[in-house]
Structures are given as structure tokens and as C-alpha cells.
Scaffold this motif. Structure first.
Motif, mmCIF file in Angstrom:
data_model
loop_
_atom_site.group_PDB
_atom_site.id
_atom_site.type_symbol
_atom_site.label_atom_id
_atom_site.label_comp_id
_atom_site.label_asym_id
_atom_site.label_seq_id
_atom_site.Cartn_x
_atom_site.Cartn_y
_atom_site.Cartn_z
ATOM 1 N N UNK A 134 42.228 30.196 43.281
ATOM 2 C CA UNK A 134 42.204 28.863 43.903
ATOM 3 C C UNK A 134 40.871 28.537 44.583
ATOM 4 N N UNK A 135 39.960 29.467 44.572
ATOM 5 C CA UNK A 135 38.716 29.260 45.298
ATOM 6 C C UNK A 135 37.793 28.255 44.624
ATOM 7 N N UNK A 136 36.716 28.021 45.314
ATOM 8 C CA UNK A 136 35.646 27.199 44.801
ATOM 9 C C UNK A 136 34.894 28.021 43.735
ATOM 10 N N UNK A 137 34.468 27.343 42.638
ATOM 11 C CA UNK A 137 33.822 28.056 41.524
ATOM 12 C C UNK A 137 32.664 28.944 41.985
ATOM 13 N N UNK A 138 31.795 28.324 42.780
ATOM 14 C CA UNK A 138 30.602 29.056 43.209
ATOM 15 C C UNK A 138 30.983 30.296 44.013
ATOM 16 N N UNK A 139 31.985 30.144 44.879
ATOM 17 C CA UNK A 139 32.437 31.272 45.690
ATOM 18 C C UNK A 139 33.030 32.381 44.825
ATOM 19 N N UNK A 140 33.777 31.978 43.807
ATOM 20 C CA UNK A 140 34.384 32.978 42.912
ATOM 21 C C UNK A 140 33.272 33.765 42.222
ATOM 22 N N UNK A 141 32.252 33.029 41.777
ATOM 23 C CA UNK A 141 31.141 33.701 41.076
ATOM 24 C C UNK A 141 30.396 34.655 42.007
ATOM 25 N N UNK A 142 30.144 34.190 43.235
ATOM 26 C CA UNK A 142 29.446 35.058 44.201
ATOM 27 C C UNK A 142 30.286 36.296 44.493
ATOM 28 N N UNK A 143 31.575 36.082 44.741
ATOM 29 C CA UNK A 143 32.454 37.206 45.084
ATOM 30 C C UNK A 143 32.494 38.214 43.937
ATOM 31 N N UNK A 144 32.599 37.725 42.716
ATOM 32 C CA UNK A 144 32.715 38.635 41.575
ATOM 33 C C UNK A 144 31.424 39.421 41.359
ATOM 34 N N UNK A 145 30.299 38.766 41.587
ATOM 35 C CA UNK A 145 29.007 39.478 41.480
ATOM 36 C C UNK A 145 28.947 40.585 42.514
ATOM 37 N N UNK A 146 29.349 40.239 43.745
ATOM 38 C CA UNK A 146 29.304 41.233 44.822
ATOM 39 C C UNK A 146 30.228 42.402 44.512
ATOM 40 N N UNK A 147 31.438 42.088 44.036
ATOM 41 C CA UNK A 147 32.399 43.156 43.741
ATOM 42 C C UNK A 147 31.849 44.054 42.634
ATOM 43 N N UNK A 148 31.265 43.434 41.611
ATOM 44 C CA UNK A 148 30.671 44.227 40.528
ATOM 45 C C UNK A 148 29.614 45.172 41.076
ATOM 46 N N UNK A 149 28.781 44.626 41.951
ATOM 47 C CA UNK A 149 27.640 45.436 42.415
ATOM 48 C C UNK A 149 28.076 46.592 43.306
ATOM 49 N N UNK A 150 29.163 46.426 44.044
ATOM 50 C CA UNK A 150 29.567 47.538 44.924
ATOM 51 C C UNK A 150 30.432 48.556 44.203
#
Lengths: 393, 393
Positions: free
Chosen positions: B375-391
């Protein structure tokens, strides 16, 4: 699967649906007759302008991603709670914000509040009374004791020390009788509740109609009431929210039974079984408590109270006994010529094309009595009263 | 006065309030960090234009005496029921208007529907599950049996003939797991319910997210379901009504237990304890079912489902097991590196500033799993997924 068999103990005919059916039958028989409805307690004046403006503004907020509101707090937004706090402060009642729970109407909360009480409690309910108190307790299988409201006690029953009750329903100004308790009388109820460890459910839906400044509009104007009473209020009959749906319930932090805070139980109930009132409706309710909103509401109430005066004057002229109408939108009259409540209903419908509510529909002590409401249109009230005068003289 | 002591059996920490507290603590410690919330299931897109227009129009009606609406039917206006009937007809489900009850949200009705059932019934609830099913039944003191939803059964538990249940809660698409039953699976549940005389409470709040046309969006797409199932739906997650509050409950006329029609019991419950949904909100809901409204809703759902794809792709790339996300806004993943649900929650909050929902908060079988919402904002979803991938790499 076993159904809740308590439902089978409910009486089949709900007062207002019976009235509706009778009126529909009459209308289909005489399609040209215009029927004036002084029966159901519904308002007829539009929403105050302050409320309308607040609604438009809030709707516009919902159209933009940046001002859109999703889930709000289940117990209501603080902006509305603050408005309600201020409203109470004006009459010297001080509330904490966490004691106020925004609801979608007094009707729901009057039933739902029972969730937090054991089904083993004994309930004390006035007779006659708003049918919801009784039906919701029958649904839960609770033992019910009725306190007799009669012509002798001016339909204001007082505590009987020989009766032991756990949950006490008080409605003042009363629906259907329009009778209002004074401070001394309410103090007796508070003392009684404290003495037998009972909780009072105080239905204040009609508080805004109280004209006499000496009469209490909130049970919390009575000393120690916060130790025994929950108050349930509504915007339906003051701000015209019958079709817009908003109310509030006050559960004081001081209220404790068996060492448990009722406020915590109600909070748990609401956060589990309720998702809060629509944001736009809460903004509308907030506007009703503004100075502008209150000024408009006063006008509406004066309008309805002027209707009540017309009804009261007509009854006085005919020497018909009644209560209510002075500090309440309801006028409760003794049926003339020894008629039963439903006989008078049929008589008024057929001879004056006017609909009222048979008192017997509110309990056995209501037999022989009849409720008229002042929510109608001025012209209709005048026409109805003229007709009633002409058929009864 | 005795309180309802069942309330004392409820667990103290409600999942979402614990999450809120943890996030607030983190924020006060690191006030500059921006937190992305993929935890709570709240929408972020504004109300559809068709809905906004209908709201403004209805608000204007409330400002004039001639178009003002007071009390409406407790079970809802026919204009909205007709819109819902038509919506169901499109997928071959035919309903009578009296079978549809308009509510102020699925959450309330999921709890309130239990009023019409005896407290002696045994309830079958999936684990993990939306906490409301369990809590509302604990409040009533009902015996609860859990059906295990696990990685092995793809979080879609099937009936066990050795278990005798009276009330069965099914949520499909499921909250929190996003798993969806197919027609054969739901048929098994219907057959099971009929064989043991049980009622199914079918929570269809997420039906609009089903993309695969072979999957059932209503339980009434299954033969004989009208003989055993109540369906509860909502406009929250499709039309964005989480803060506007409207839903509907379907109680088929064919549903009979102990010779009593459940439809009559529910009608009695609603006419006693409920005064209907605000007129303006019902007009808003009606607009959501128009062609224009549905086209806008499709866009919103596509937007959220594209978010879901981004989340699913990220998880697939990292070889993390998950279910949901294809026909549901929820993605239910197995916590990596053997973390518990709350360990993974803290890990994500601290390392990726992203909030999700710990699976263990939905039941013991949820331990080691985690819910993300789309349900999030597109940009936020993309940022979150990038961060999760990186950690996690």
C-alpha cells in the motif's frame, strides 16, 4: 451451530416498523391524504452551514494524496475530543481526552457498551423507555428489573433501596416521556449506584434541549458521578446528525469495578471491534461545536422548542395531562377519553391524519399514553394541532 | 456490577500498538531518519474522483431542508444495495436486496456478527490470522480451535474431518499471508461446513486484488455456499475507504440454523444496535461501484499490485520464500537467516528504516515469518526494497 437463542425471546413487532406499516396501509387506502408525522424522533432541519462547510473542506482533503486520511484513531481524533472537552468545561465538567470516545452514534454505543459487562448482571430499566435498552439486554440474556415511571411520579422514578441492580439505565431528558431529572434527583441515583456498586449508563442524547439552567445537562454535574457513571451522547438531535452519524461516550478514568478500569475495557472493545468514525464526519462534528455551529444549533433548537410550545398550548387548552415539551423535544400526553395508546394512534391517523407514537410501545406503563415530537415542520405542527383540537372538542 | 471477565483473558499487547511504540522509540532516538512504513494495511492513494464528486453532491443535499436526509434504513439504502447486486451479478452471483446489509466497515461486522450466535459454539480460526477473529471470540468466551497454516500447506489450511467446529472463519485473499483459496479448495470448506452444520464467516475484504480470473472472489461462486456462509466485504482496500468507513455483509435468505433464518436475526441485531451508515458515505460508496469509479479503482489496485511486484521480485532475487503478492496486497515472507519475526522487525527498522509486521503477531505459526504490504508510495517501496537488498546480500 447454535444461534443466540436469547434473540427468540425478543418481541416480534418493533414499535416503529408497526407504525410504518399502519401508515403505509392507510396511505394505500387513501392515497390523496397528506399524513403529518409527529411520531418518529427524526429532525427535519438541514445541517448547520458551519457543518456543511467543514464537510466540503474535509472531502476536498480526501481528494489529494497529501491531505488524504486513512485509518484514524479508533477512539476518535483529538481535534474533536478537544472540542467536546471545551463544550463540557463551559458547564463546569472537566474531562480528560482519553475519557472521550467518538462513536458513530449513541444508539450503537448504548448496545455495544454492554459488551464489557458480564451477562450475569441485573439491569434496572425505566418503564416506559426507549426500547433499545431492553432489547439489547434481552439479546445478552441479562435479568431485567423495571422501575415504574407513572403519572404519579411524573414519569421520573426514583431509587428503591430494596431493589439490587448492577447496571442502571437513565435517560434525561427522557425518551419517550420528555421528563427531566433535577440535580437532587440525579444525586439520589448516584448515591444509590455507589451504595450498591452499580454502574449508571446515562443517555444524554437530548441534553441540548434543556432550557432551565438549573437542570443538569450532564450526569458529571453531580458530585461523585465519575465514580459510577458512563455518559452517552449524540449529535443527532442537536446538530441534525440523524443521517450523518456521530456521537460520543464518556468513560471516566475513575470508574473501577473489581479493580479493573472500565475505560481500559472499553478502549479494548473499541480498538478490536471498531475502526473509528469517518474523518470527514469527525470534522463535521468538530464544526458543530464551534461558536458559529453552536449559534446555528441554538436556532434549530429554538425552532423545535417553539413547535413544542404550540403542541403544549394545544394540550393545555384541551385540559389534556402531559409531561415534557419544556426541556425536551418530546411531549408525553395522557390519551383522552380513556383510549388505549393504539386506539388513540388509529384515531389520530384516521381523523387528523397525524402520526404519533403509542406509549404502550415503550413499556407497559406507557399504556394509555402517547408521544408527540416537536421535530416537525412548523406549518405541519400547526395544521396537526388544529386538526387534533377540532376532533377532540 | 461484574465486568465481562473474558476481557481479562485477552493478551495485553496489540500487534499494531507495539509496532507504533517501537517506531516512535526509534524516531525519538534518530529524529533525522525517514521511516518507510510497509507495515499496517492502510491505503495511501486518495479517494477516486467519482467518490469525491458524489460526496460533495451529497453534502450539498444535506444543506437544504428539501433534500436533507435524516435516519435512513438501518440496513442501508436501496441505491447502494442495487449497486452491490450489480457488482456481484458480473461474476455470476445473484443476490436479493434484503440479503445485503450496509455497514460502517468489515471490522465492526466481523465482531458484531457473533452477537447472533450462542457463546457455546466452537470456533475454527486459521493461525496465523487477522487478530480480530480471535479477540472478538475470546471476549465472548467461545472455545477456539486453530487450524495450522504453514509453509507446508502454503498457508492454506484445509478441513480436518476429525475436528468438529460450529463457526469457521475464512479470509481469502488472506490477511496476513496473501494466500488465496481456489474454487476446489473453497468447495471442500463448503462441503465440510454443510457436513457438520457449521456456518462460515467469509472475509472478502481483499477480493478486488484477485488478478487470476479462475480464483473465486466471492464464496457464493461456490455451489451451496448460500446454505452455510456469510460474506463480509469492505470498501477500505479497493476504494480507499479506510478513513471513510463503509462495507457490507451478505446474509443469504437460505441460511437456516435450528429452523431460524440468520438473515432475520442479523436484521434484528442491526435494527436494534445500529442506525445505519451516513447518507453521504453511502452515496460515496455507490459512486465507487459506477463504471467511472471502478475504472479509477482498477488504476489504484494496479498501482498497489505493481508495488507488490517490486517487492516479490526483490524477494525472488534474494531467494527468500514467500507467498501472496500475486492476487493480494500482502506479501508473507520467511525471515532470512533464521531470524524470529521480531528480530527481523528490529533488523529492518534499524538497518533499512523500514517497518513491516512481525508474523508472530498473527499467531504462533506466524513465528519466523513477516508481512509486507504493497500500500505504500511507489518511491518508498523502491527505496525500501533497495535498502533491504543491500543489507541482506
Amino acid at each position: 451451530m447454535k444461534i443466540n437463542s436469547n434473540y427468540l425471546k425478543l418481541e416480534n413487532n418493533y414499535l416503529f416498523s408497526t407504525i410504518t406499516k399502519k401508515v403505509e396501509d392507510y396511505k394505500s387506502k387513501y392515497p390523496k391524504k397528506e399524513i403529518i408525522n409527529l411520531g418518529i424522533g427524526d429532525v427535519t432541519q438541514p445541517l448547520p452551514t458551519a457543518v456543511i462547510n467543514a464537510l466540503h473542506k474535509a472531502v476536498s482533503e480526501m481528494s489529494s494524496k497529501h491531505t488524504f486520511r486513512g485509518y484514524g484513531p479508533e477512539h476518535g481524533y483529538n481535534f474533536l475530543k478537544t472540542a467536546i472537552r471545551t463544550y463540557y468545561e463551559k458547564r463546569g465538567v472537566f474531562l480528560e481526552e482519553n475519557e472521550i470516545f467518538i462513536s458513530e452514534g449513541a444508539n450503537s454505543d448504548l448496545g455495544n457498551i454492554l459488551d464489557i459487562f458480564s451477562n450475569d448482571n441485573t439491569v434496572l430499566i425505566p418503564d416506559p423507555v426507549y426500547p433499545v435498552y431492553m432489547d439489547t439486554n434481552i439479546m445478552a440474556g441479562r435479568k431485567i428489573i423495571f422501575m415504574c415511571a407513572t403519572e404519579e411520579n411524573n414519569f421520573l422514578p426514583m431509587p428503591d433501596k430494596n431493589i439490587k441492580a448492577d447496571i442502571i439505565f437513565i435517560c434525561s431528558p427522557n425518551n419517550p416521556t420528555g421528563a427531566v431529572y433535577n440535580k437532587d434527583q440525579l444525586k439520589e441515583w448516584v448515591d444509590y449506584a455507589l451504595s450498591c456498586n452499580a454502574v449508571i449508563i446515562f443517555d444524554g442524547a437530548y441534553e441540548a434541549y434543556i432550557q432551565d439552567r438549573k437542570l443538569p445537562r450532564s450526569i458529571y454535574e453531580i458530585e461523585d458521578a465519575k465514580k459510577c457513571a458512563i455518559e452517552i451522547c449524540s449529535l443527532s438531535k442537536n446538530a441534525g446528525f440523524t443521517g450523518t452519524r456521530c456521537g460520543y461516550t464518556i468513560v471516566p478514568n475513575e470508574l473501577r469495578f473489581e479493580g479493573v478500569h472500565l475505560n481500559m475495557l472499553w478502549l479494548r472493545r473499541q480498538t478490536t471491534k471498531f475502526n473509528g468514525v469517518a474523518y470527514i464526519i469527525q470534522r463535521a462534528a468538530e464544526a458543530a461545536f464551534t461558536e458559529e455551529g453552536q449559534a446555528e444549533i441554538s436556532k434549530f433548537i429554538n425552532y423545535y422548542m417553539d413547535n413544542a410550545k404550540i403542541i403544549c398550548n394545544t394540550l393545555q387548552n384541551m385540559n389534556i395531562w402531559f409531561t415534557g415539551g419544556e426541556n425536551s423535544p418530546y411531549i408525553w400526553l395522557k390519551c383522552p377519553k380513556g383510549m388505549t395508546s393504539w386506539e388513540f394512534f388509529d384515531f389520530l391517523l384516521e381523523r387528523a391524519n397525524t402520526v404519533g407514537s403509542p406509549g404502550s410501545g415503550f413499556g407497559k406503563n406507557g399504556e394509555g399514553f402517547f408521544r408527540l415530537t416537536s421535530f416537525g415542520d412548523r406549518k405541519n405542527v400547526e395544521i396537526a394541532m388544529k386538526k387534533i383540537s377540532s376532533i377532540l372538542i
